[in-house]
Motif scaffolding. Structure first.
Motif, short mmCIF file in Angstrom:
data_model
loop_
_atom_site.label_atom_id
_atom_site.label_comp_id
_atom_site.label_asym_id
_atom_site.label_seq_id
_atom_site.Cartn_x
_atom_site.Cartn_y
_atom_site.Cartn_z
N ALA A 243 -15.79 98.66 7.52
CA ALA A 243 -16.43 97.48 7.18
C ALA A 243 -17.56 97.28 7.67
CB ALA A 243 -15.37 96.12 7.12
N ALA A 244 -18.42 96.57 7.17
CA ALA A 244 -20.02 96.15 7.84
C ALA A 244 -20.11 94.46 8.04
CB ALA A 244 -21.07 96.63 7.35
N LYS A 245 -20.60 94.17 9.11
CA LYS A 245 -20.98 92.61 9.43
C LYS A 245 -22.10 92.47 8.64
CE LYS A 245 -22.35 89.77 13.49
NZ LYS A 245 -22.96 90.24 14.85
N ASP A 246 -22.00 91.05 8.10
CA ASP A 246 -23.13 90.81 7.02
C ASP A 246 -24.11 90.36 7.71
OD1 ASP A 246 -23.63 90.08 4.49
OD2 ASP A 246 -23.14 88.20 4.50
N LEU A 247 -24.71 91.22 8.35
CA LEU A 247 -26.16 91.52 9.14
C LEU A 247 -26.63 92.73 8.57
CD1 LEU A 247 -26.12 90.00 12.47
CD2 LEU A 247 -26.27 88.83 10.52
N PHE A 248 -25.75 93.86 8.08
CA PHE A 248 -26.17 95.03 7.75
C PHE A 248 -26.62 95.06 5.96
CE2 PHE A 248 -23.94 95.65 11.77
CZ PHE A 248 -24.65 96.78 12.25
N ASP A 249 -27.52 95.69 5.80
CA ASP A 249 -28.10 95.77 4.34
C ASP A 249 -27.01 96.84 3.77
OD1 ASP A 249 -30.08 93.87 4.71
OD2 ASP A 249 -31.69 95.57 4.61
N SER B 271 -19.32 88.92 15.76
CA SER B 271 -18.92 90.07 14.97
C SER B 271 -17.34 89.86 14.37
CB SER B 271 -19.02 91.40 15.55
OG SER B 271 -20.35 91.68 15.96
N SER B 272 -17.06 88.46 14.22
CA SER B 272 -15.77 88.14 14.18
C SER B 272 -14.94 88.69 12.88
CB SER B 272 -15.65 86.47 14.07
OG SER B 272 -16.47 86.07 12.76
N THR C 251 -22.54 93.90 15.75
CA THR C 251 -24.05 93.92 16.44
C THR C 251 -23.81 93.16 17.58
OG1 THR C 251 -24.81 91.89 15.64
CG2 THR C 251 -25.25 93.62 14.21
N ASP C 252 -24.38 93.65 18.83
CA ASP C 252 -24.35 92.85 20.00
C ASP C 252 -25.44 92.55 20.75
OD1 ASP C 252 -23.73 92.70 22.88
OD2 ASP C 252 -21.92 93.08 22.68
N THR C 253 -26.00 91.26 20.72
CA THR C 253 -27.02 90.96 21.38
C THR C 253 -26.65 90.53 23.07
OG1 THR C 253 -28.14 90.73 19.25
CG2 THR C 253 -29.09 89.69 21.38
N GLY C 254 -25.77 89.51 22.83
CA GLY C 254 -25.43 88.67 23.94
C GLY C 254 -23.78 88.89 24.21
N SER D 167 -35.29 92.69 21.67
CA SER D 167 -35.20 93.41 23.11
C SER D 167 -33.67 93.56 23.64
CB SER D 167 -36.06 92.61 24.12
OG SER D 167 -35.62 91.62 24.46
N SER D 168 -33.01 93.15 22.89
CA SER D 168 -31.41 93.02 23.37
C SER D 168 -30.47 93.31 22.06
CB SER D 168 -30.80 91.76 23.75
OG SER D 168 -31.48 91.49 24.98
N ASP D 169 -31.10 93.63 20.82
CA ASP D 169 -30.05 93.68 19.78
C ASP D 169 -29.57 95.23 19.89
OD1 ASP D 169 -30.65 91.51 18.69
OD2 ASP D 169 -32.04 91.95 17.11
N THR D 170 -28.45 95.38 19.46
CA THR D 170 -27.90 96.78 19.15
C THR D 170 -26.68 96.71 18.18
OG1 THR D 170 -25.92 96.22 21.03
CG2 THR D 170 -27.92 97.46 21.76
N ALA D 171 -26.51 97.80 17.42
CA ALA D 171 -25.53 97.95 16.53
C ALA D 171 -24.27 98.70 17.15
CB ALA D 171 -26.01 98.98 15.33
N GLY D 172 -23.27 97.96 17.14
CA GLY D 172 -22.04 98.64 17.89
C GLY D 172 -20.78 98.72 16.64
N TRP D 173 -19.69 99.05 17.21
CA TRP D 173 -18.47 99.17 16.37
C TRP D 173 -17.26 99.06 16.95
CZ3 TRP D 173 -20.92 102.84 19.02
CH2 TRP D 173 -20.38 103.81 19.62
#
Length: 384
Positions: free
Chosen positions: A25-31, A105-106, A123-126, A159-165
């Motif tokens: 599944a993909a968090k609803d921030l991914f197109d 990313s709940s 996603t992981d920023t903070g 500057s902090s955004d990452t895509a994780g899993w």
């Protein structure tokens, strides 16, 4: 309440590949091509057109055989750490149903923890992968900043955004990670530092709950030495990360907010307004703290070194807490997790222990670019 998906559908992956037979599944921030990226806010969804193409992370997973089974709940425009969305509800934390799943990313963490898919993108920023992984008892990773492509992923603070899993088991986690980072699991880390300030900062019972996991980690890596992660103090690192992250979040969303005057929950509106009020006088010193933090982590992780700390300082808070208690929980999480966004180092979360019947993960920070070593650690974890 408790639904972790905002949209259920199926896009089949390639017929063959290392991920064939796996679902994600993909968090609803991914197109996803042809679908609106809703970002957890109805006014964002209403003011944006369907995506023209899949996000690059989704393309990689599909091309390697995984099947996409839907998009998942996120905290509004990714500005949250607890996973309570005023519009979409709070996804179920199956390991502690009376508690929050963690955000932002709940939905992705909830879907994996419930067994509704094998893996999920977040996603992981903070802290937005690390926190729900800890709260839901999952493997999760924030990769080296820039290691996994973020094209087609809604930004917050670039500057902090990452895509994780996320995944439930180390084998699946490493397989998905190999596809996303483009590198097979490497050699295990060879040196361990235990962040004594982080364990001291943790709440009652956390250090004791993680002690067996720390012993397992030492058996894999080598006996750990003790040192401070953040000599200036975790709170000082958190203050710097907050100033930089919120200023960038306002730069990202401010033009849309001013043009559309959208609806927000109080907490998200308050966060955006704090970002709008963050001055250059605050950001200048924060950038110096960031330079200092990056130097510190480079020193601690050189030569195959890793740093261990609680993934979160406490187990998941109860749902629907009074505002003052929610703020306190978020402040503690921010202090514990600021290292990721500040330094850009990869951070792996291992399912590790339980406090008051709720999971708490063990976080392992590697050197920048040493993601493959952390994949090897995840792969070996269940057999240690």
């Amino acid at each position: 309440m408790g639904e972790c998906f905002v949209d259920r559908f199926e896009i089949a992956g390639a017929a063959e590949g290392p991920l064939a037979g796996l679902s994600f599944a993909a968090k609803d921030l991914f197109d996803v091509a042809g679908r609106v990226t809703g970002a957890g806010n109805p006014d964002w969804a209403a003011t944006h057109a369907p995506a023209q193409a899949h996000a690059e992370a989704i393309v990689r997973l599909l091309a390697n055989g995984a099947t996409l089974v839907g998009k998942t709940v996120t905290d509004e425009i990714s500005l949250g750490l607890l996973g309570e969305n005023a519009f979409d509800g709070t996804p179920l934390n199956p390991r502690a149903p009376e508690r929050v799943p963690g955000g932002s990313s709940s939905g992705s963490a909830s879907a994996v923890a419930q067994g509704l898919c094998d893996a999920a993108l977040g996603t992981d920023t903070g802290g937005s992968v690390r926190v729900p992984a800890s709260f839901c008892g999952l493997f999760g990773m924030r990769p080296t900043h820039g290691r996994v492509p973020t094209a087609g992923m809604l930004p917050q603070a670039p500057s902090s955004d990452t895509a994780g899993w996320f995944a439930r088991d180390g084998g699946t986690f490493a397989k998905v990670g190999e596809v996303l980072i483009g590198e097979a699991p490497g050699a295990l880390p060879s040196r361990l530092t235990v962040g004594t300030d982080c364990f001291g900062f943790a709440g009652p019972g956390v250090a004791e709950a993680l002690a067996p996991a720390l012993a397992r980690l030492e058996a894999l890596v080598g006996e750990g030495r003790e040192d401070l992660l953040a000599p200036p103090g975790l709170a000082a690192w958190a203050q710097a990360q907050r100033a930089l992250q919120l200023a960038e979040a306002w730069a990202t969303f401010g033009p849309w907010v001013e043009a559309e005057v959208p609806r927000f929950s109080y907490l998200v509106a308050r966060t955006l307004m704090a970002g709008s009020a963050t001055t250059e006088a605050q950001q200048g010193p924060a950038r110096l703290v960031r330079d200092d933090a990056r130097g510190r982590l480079a020193h601690l992780t050189k030569g195959g070194g890793v740093v261990a700390l609680p993934a979160t300082p406490d187990p998941a808070p109860l749902k629907n807490l009074p505002l003052a208690q929610m703020d306190r929980a978020r402040e503690r999480i921010n202090a514990n997790c600021a290292v990721g966004g500040l330094t850009g180092h990869p951070v792996l979360v291992l399912p590790a222990g339980d406090v008051e019947g709720a999971p708490v993960g063990l976080a392992v920070i590697g050197a920048r670019g040493a993601d493959a070593s952390l994949l090897a650690l995840a792969q070996a974890w269940e057999h240690a």
